[in-house]
Scaffold this active site. Structure first.
Site, PDB file in Angstrom:
ATOM      1  CD  GLU A 221     -38.376 -55.493 -49.574  1.00 44.85           C
ATOM      2  OE1 GLU A 221     -37.928 -54.368 -49.374  1.00 44.85           O
ATOM      3  OE2 GLU A 221     -38.735 -55.886 -50.690  1.00 44.85           O
TER       4      GLU A 221
ATOM      5  CD  GLN B 217     -34.130 -48.846 -43.144  1.00 43.80           C
ATOM      6  OE1 GLN B 217     -35.122 -48.372 -42.620  1.00 43.80           O
ATOM      7  NE2 GLN B 217     -34.218 -49.739 -44.122  1.00 43.80           N
TER       8      GLN B 217
HETATM    9  N1  PCD Z   1     -30.426 -64.111 -47.191  1.00 39.85           N
HETATM   10  C1  PCD Z   1     -29.921 -65.382 -47.377  1.00 39.85           C
HETATM   11  N2  PCD Z   1     -30.054 -65.990 -48.599  1.00 39.85           N
HETATM   12  C2  PCD Z   1     -30.710 -65.376 -49.597  1.00 39.85           C
HETATM   13  C3  PCD Z   1     -31.242 -64.096 -49.416  1.00 39.85           C
HETATM   14  C4  PCD Z   1     -31.069 -63.480 -48.194  1.00 39.85           C
HETATM   15  O1  PCD Z   1     -29.361 -65.968 -46.450  1.00 39.85           O
HETATM   16  N3  PCD Z   1     -30.847 -65.952 -50.780  1.00 39.85           N
HETATM   17  C5  PCD Z   1     -30.234 -63.406 -45.917  1.00 39.85           C
HETATM   18  C6  PCD Z   1     -29.322 -62.217 -46.127  1.00 39.85           C
HETATM   19  O2  PCD Z   1     -28.039 -62.486 -46.106  1.00 39.85           O
HETATM   20  C7  PCD Z   1     -29.795 -61.263 -45.049  1.00 39.85           C
HETATM   21  C8  PCD Z   1     -31.251 -61.579 -44.924  1.00 39.85           C
HETATM   22  O3  PCD Z   1     -31.436 -62.891 -45.449  1.00 39.85           O
HETATM   23  O4  PCD Z   1     -29.150 -61.532 -43.857  1.00 39.85           O
HETATM   24  C9  PCD Z   1     -32.128 -60.558 -45.715  1.00 39.85           C
HETATM   25  O5  PCD Z   1     -31.582 -60.406 -46.989  1.00 39.85           O
HETATM   26  P1  PCD Z   1     -32.219 -59.494 -48.134  1.00 39.85           P
HETATM   27  O6  PCD Z   1     -33.532 -60.012 -48.532  1.00 39.85           O
HETATM   28  O7  PCD Z   1     -31.192 -59.275 -49.161  1.00 39.85           O
HETATM   29  O8  PCD Z   1     -32.576 -58.119 -47.412  1.00 39.85           O
HETATM   30  P2  PCD Z   1     -31.583 -57.003 -46.838  1.00 39.85           P
HETATM   31  O9  PCD Z   1     -31.346 -55.981 -47.865  1.00 39.85           O
HETATM   32  O10 PCD Z   1     -30.460 -57.634 -46.165  1.00 39.85           O
HETATM   33  O11 PCD Z   1     -32.496 -56.420 -45.698  1.00 39.85           O
HETATM   34  C10 PCD Z   1     -33.570 -55.553 -46.015  1.00 39.85           C
HETATM   35  C11 PCD Z   1     -34.869 -56.171 -45.557  1.00 39.85           C
HETATM   36  C12 PCD Z   1     -35.923 -55.101 -45.534  1.00 39.85           C
HETATM   37  S1  PCD Z   1     -36.138 -54.168 -46.848  1.00 39.85           S
HETATM   38  C13 PCD Z   1     -36.720 -54.939 -44.445  1.00 39.85           C
HETATM   39  S2  PCD Z   1     -37.852 -53.727 -44.418  1.00 39.85           S
HETATM   40  C14 PCD Z   1     -36.640 -55.821 -43.222  1.00 39.85           C
HETATM   41  C15 PCD Z   1     -35.931 -57.118 -43.615  1.00 39.85           C
HETATM   42  O12 PCD Z   1     -34.734 -56.774 -44.266  1.00 39.85           O
HETATM   43  N4  PCD Z   1     -35.966 -55.138 -42.178  1.00 39.85           N
HETATM   44  C16 PCD Z   1     -35.466 -55.882 -41.140  1.00 39.85           C
HETATM   45  N5  PCD Z   1     -35.638 -57.920 -42.461  1.00 39.85           N
HETATM   46  C17 PCD Z   1     -35.319 -57.285 -41.273  1.00 39.85           C
HETATM   47  N6  PCD Z   1     -34.879 -58.036 -40.278  1.00 39.85           N
HETATM   48  C18 PCD Z   1     -34.551 -57.448 -39.102  1.00 39.85           C
HETATM   49  N7  PCD Z   1     -34.131 -58.223 -38.080  1.00 39.85           N
HETATM   50  N8  PCD Z   1     -34.663 -56.115 -38.922  1.00 39.85           N
HETATM   51  C19 PCD Z   1     -35.098 -55.313 -39.914  1.00 39.85           C
HETATM   52  O13 PCD Z   1     -35.167 -54.027 -39.740  1.00 39.85           O
HETATM   53 MO1  PCD Z   1     -37.271 -52.200 -46.137  1.00 39.85          MO
HETATM   54  O14 PCD Z   1     -37.436 -51.605 -47.787  1.00 39.85           O
HETATM   55  O15 PCD Z   1     -36.182 -51.241 -45.395  1.00 39.85           O
HETATM   56  O16 PCD Z   1     -38.789 -51.348 -45.688  1.00 39.85           O
END
Ligand code: PCD
Length: 795
Positions: free
Chosen positions: A749, A228
């Site tokens: 979230e 990530q």
């Molecule tokens: N958006 C729009 N408008 C507004 C805001 C927002 O349209 N105002 C969209 C954007 O562009 C993107 C989405 O919606 O496409 C989301 O964004 P944001 O709230 O800024 O966030 P980001 O940074 O992009 O992403 C992160 C998140 C987190 S933290 C988690 S667990 C989960 C969620 O994302 N993971 C996942 N969702 C999801 N989906 C899917 N299909 N797969 C996944 O794995 Mo942590 O702290 O890492 O535990």
């Protein structure tokens, strides 16, 4: 000249800009089976790695005999801690600067910890080989419970840390202890409740994996990995292995869900990379489901006490909380460095409360390390659960309607920007508006009547109505307060407009399914007046993308989204010069029109030029004194975080005979400021609510007293399926973030953060008339039935 899109007018220029429901560009490859995940990567001569894991939770390793494994046809190497030690790779830093064994050196600290790695010509042979490694363990007493771990006679887990004599990991506090105590002493009403936010595990469809690919010709290490946060992973790899960063390339290809699970570095990644360097061949490691649940970063595991002090008419005067956190065998929580309890200190929530105090103690236990931000901006989920549960506890104590008590305590719209007693600067909010909309959508009053009717008629199924009016905090930085391993939490975007007027956008964040290839293109389309189809978004390759801190904590929109808008405006600035040149006018006479997406002469809108035409000018007829080309990069350090919020209302039916809970209605109103793609937001909400239901009803990583993981596979760690998920009714309000260039806040979230307390509040609400105050998650039928029984409601 241009203050960004106006929510009243930005929808529907028809080019796929802000507010349009553009279909996800990435889905073409995903739904036709053309995604490219780590396990799809095949390299000539590639070897496969299997990790041998400890069956014991606490044990000293006396000897490892590799010989029988090496005899297996096709086994190329067996690596143990000793082999890694030679290369300086025996340990790795966790995100909290603790030191974790890559392969166990000396002592096993949790079940399924990595003991040896077997490298073979194919995966099955590697597995056969792993079964032939003979490990001589001296089994020690384990301790898995945080309370027991802090008892005097508990076995010492971290004898590797100098001076460590018990299992105490850290203490933390926030707010004003004395002032809070005073308010509690003098208050009309106080309430207290203990609640466990149980250990969860993010469960992305794709488990973790890597292909280490060292090229001896170029002396360059490429690691394809489920990451990530590829850039910070490169920095950490480089630090650990002592290889300069330009000699390390991290590629995070398509990722099948992250949910915070793919933020930390795991031993498997390091082993695959190290084995590739040692053997000079590509080495693939992909974990199985049970390995994922049993050894990679867990979430939550906060045992919390909450207290509120209030007046008789329900005005909350102070909050106090204490947490006992189970951190597992290492301190590997995934939080910005300076926040050992993440953003837990936002526990005053959506309420205007002057006085607050919180403290936390964390303990080491013989369980897997973690504390990742599972669909959570660093422990805000725990904080929201605490305050939203406590407000319901207080409402019941006072006999007040839970909607009414919230209304009475909300931070009013005119108080924004709002500074909380624990130091948070909320950017904007209109909590009552969201609650009112939710109440209306849920037909609240009618359900309250129905609830009473069922009580009066002694019906077999009780009705419960739960509310949660949560505030989230997303978009870490700013860099001065938030960093990971010292690297400030900014983010970035790089835009290149090509001669034919199409563009490539590269960002420092990495999508795991959120749809960034679509939404970042929409931001740029909006800001440059381009067609979204003409923009390609790239990410996940440290060789080509600008440095960024990655996607988690819903930070992509608040931080990299801002960078994309600012970079686009830089491009627009330059484009204006070219526009003037092409229109043979002075720059002062040229203006940009967001509606048409064109530059035109002031007062003569028909003398206009599009970005496509300008792009050609940048390469073929660039103004004298200007650089040719049309591109810009922006590294954005946000001035503040953004504070999305919402109100969720859940109506449940509780069966007095079986303890089963059925969802009758599920309303979610979210406010994430200006919306980029409403369809994607809707998908985000649905997915996150499903995970909230899993949390409240089903999921729990459990251990027995011997340290065996008893909730470590999908037979025992129960995920919700379509059968458990009701119809969701979603609504929204729009309160733009005043400091974000396009007024957007994060949203991904919110549903997982906001929904568990609404669901628990609903189940408690069904039994509240008989004196039930709390029920622990997951609310399995047996637990609910016990509560019904306790209240004399069971039949
Ligand atoms: N958006 C729009 N408008 C507004 C805001 C927002 O349209 N105002 C969209 C954007 O562009 C993107 C989405 O919606 O496409 C989301 O964004 P944001 O709230 O800024 O966030 P980001 O940074 O992009 O992403 C992160 C998140 C987190 S933290 C988690 S667990 C989960 C969620 O994302 N993971 C996942 N969702 C999801 N989906 C899917 N299909 N797969 C996944 O794995 Mo942590 O702290 O890492 O535990």
């Amino acid at each position: 000249e241009d203050g960004g899109p106006d929510p009243e007018t930005f929808c529907g220029h028809g080019r796929g800009g802000m507010g349009e429901e553009v279909k996800r560009k990435e889905d073409q490859r995903f739904i036709t089976g053309r995604g490219n995940y780590v396990d799809d990567i095949k390299k000539p001569g590639m070897l496969h790695c299997e990790i041998l894991r400890s069956p014991h939770a606490h044990a000293r390793i006396k000897n490892i005999d590799k010989s029988r494994a090496l005899d297996v046809d096709g086994v190329v190497a067996v690596l143990t801690a000793d082999d890694l030690l030679e290369h300086g790779l025996a340990t790795m830093p966790t995100l909290m600067a603790d030191t974790q064994d890559v392969l166990v050196n000396d002592k096993v600290k949790f079940q399924s910890q990595e003991v040896a790695a077997v490298i073979a010509t194919d995966r099955y042979t590697a597995k056969d080989g792993a079964q032939k490694v003979v490990v001589d363990y001296e089994v020690l007493d384990p301790v898995v419970d945080a309370h027991k771990a802090l008892e005097e006679d508990a076995p010492l887990i971290r004898d590797d840390i100098e001076g460590q004599t018990d299992n105490h990991c850290l203490d933390w506090e926030t707010g004003d202890e004395e002032a809070t105590a005073k308010v509690f002493d003098e208050a009309d009403v106080t309430v207290k409740e203990q609640m466990l936010y149980q250990r969860l595990h993010p469960a992305p469809i794709e488990t973790c994996g890597a292909v280490g690919d060292y090229d001896p010709g170029k002396d360059k290490l490429t690691v394809h990995m489920t990451s990530q946060a590829p850039h910070i992973h490169r920095t950490l790899f480089s630090q650990v292995a002592g290889i300069p960063e330009h000699k390390v390339r991290i590629v995070s290809p398509d990722v099948g869900g992250g949910f915070g699970n793919k933020v930390p570095i795991y031993p498997g990644y390091v082993v695959a990379a190290a084995a590739s360097v040692v053997l000079e061949k590509p080495v693939k490691w992909v974990e199985e489901r049970s390995e994922n649940i049993q050894s990679t970063g867990f979430a939550r595991d906060y045992d919390m006490t909450g207290e509120l002090a209030a007046t008789k008419d329900g005005k909350i005067q102070a909050v106090r909380t204490h947490v006992l956190a189970n951190h597992g065998a290492y301190n590997a929580v995934a939080q910005p460095s300076k926040f050992p309890a993440g953003f837990f200190n936002i526990f005053t929530g959506s309420y205007d409360i002057d006085t607050a105090y919180g403290s936390l103690t964390a303990a080491y236990t013989n369980t897997a390390p973690g504390g990742v931000a599972y669909r959570c901006s660093f422990r805000v989920t725990e904080a929201v659960y605490l305050i939203e549960r406590m407000v319901k506890v207080l409402a019941d104590e006072l006999g007040m309607d839970p909607a009414e008590i919230r209304r009475k305590n909300f931070i009013p719209p005119e108080k924004f920007p709002y500074k909380s007693p624990t130091g948070w600067n909320y950017d904007s909010g209109d909590y009552e508006k969201a609650l009112d909309l939710a109440l209306e959508m849920a037909d609240y009053d009618a359900y309250r009547e129905e609830q009473q009717r069922r009580i009066d008629e002694d019906a077999d199924k009780l009705l419960g109505i739960g509310i949660s009016s949560f505030t989230e905090v997303v978009g870490a930085g700013p860099g001065k307060t938030c960093d990971i391993a010292g690297v400030e939490m900014f983010d970035s975007a790089d835009i290149r407009v090509h001669p034919n007027g199409s563009a490539t956008v590269r960002v420092g964040v990495q999508t795991q399914g959120q749809g960034h290839e679509t939404t970042f293109a929409q931001i740029v389309a909006e800001e440059l007046g381009m067609d979204v189809e003409d923009i390609t978004v790239e990410h996940g390759d440290t060789d080509t993308d600008p440095y960024g801190l990655g996607t988690y904590g819903s930070r992509s929109t608040p931080v990299a989204g801002a960078a994309a808008a600012v970079a686009a405006r830089k491009v627009r600035e330059k484009a204006k010069t070219i526009a003037a040149n092409e229109l043979e006018a002075s720059e002062d006479d040229v203006t940009w029109d967001r509606e048409t997406g064109e530059f035109h002469l002031i007062g003569a809108p028909d003398r206009s030029i599009t970005i496509t035409e300008i792009a050609a000018g940048a390469y073929m007829n660039h103004p004298a004194g200007e650089e040719p080309g049309l591109e810009a990069v922006d590294y954005y350090d946000p001035p503040e975080m953004t504070y999305p919020f919402g109100s969720y209302i859940v109506v449940v039916e509780v069966d007095r005979e079986t303890g089963e809970v059925e969802f009758e209605k599920f309303v979610a109103v979210d406010d994430c400021g200006n919306r980029i793609n409403p369809m994607i937001i809707e998908g985000q909400i649905h997915g996150g609510l499903a995970q909230g239901i899993g949390t409240a009803m089903l999921e729990h990583v459990t251990y027995d007293d011997n340290g065996n993981v008893t909730g470590g596979d999908f037979m025992n760690y129960l995920l919700p399926t379509s059968m458990e998920i009701p119809e969701f009714e979603t609504g929204y309000t729009v309160t733009p973030s005043p400091h974000h260039p396009i007024g957007a806040k994060g949203v991904g979230e919110s549903p997982t953060v906001g929904s568990p307390p609404a669901i628990v509040n609903a189940v408690v609400d069904a039994m509240a008339h008989a004196g039930i105050k709390h029920i622990e998650m997951p609310m399995t039928p047996d637990r609910v039935w016990e509560k019904l029984d306790e209240a004399g409601l069971a039949i």
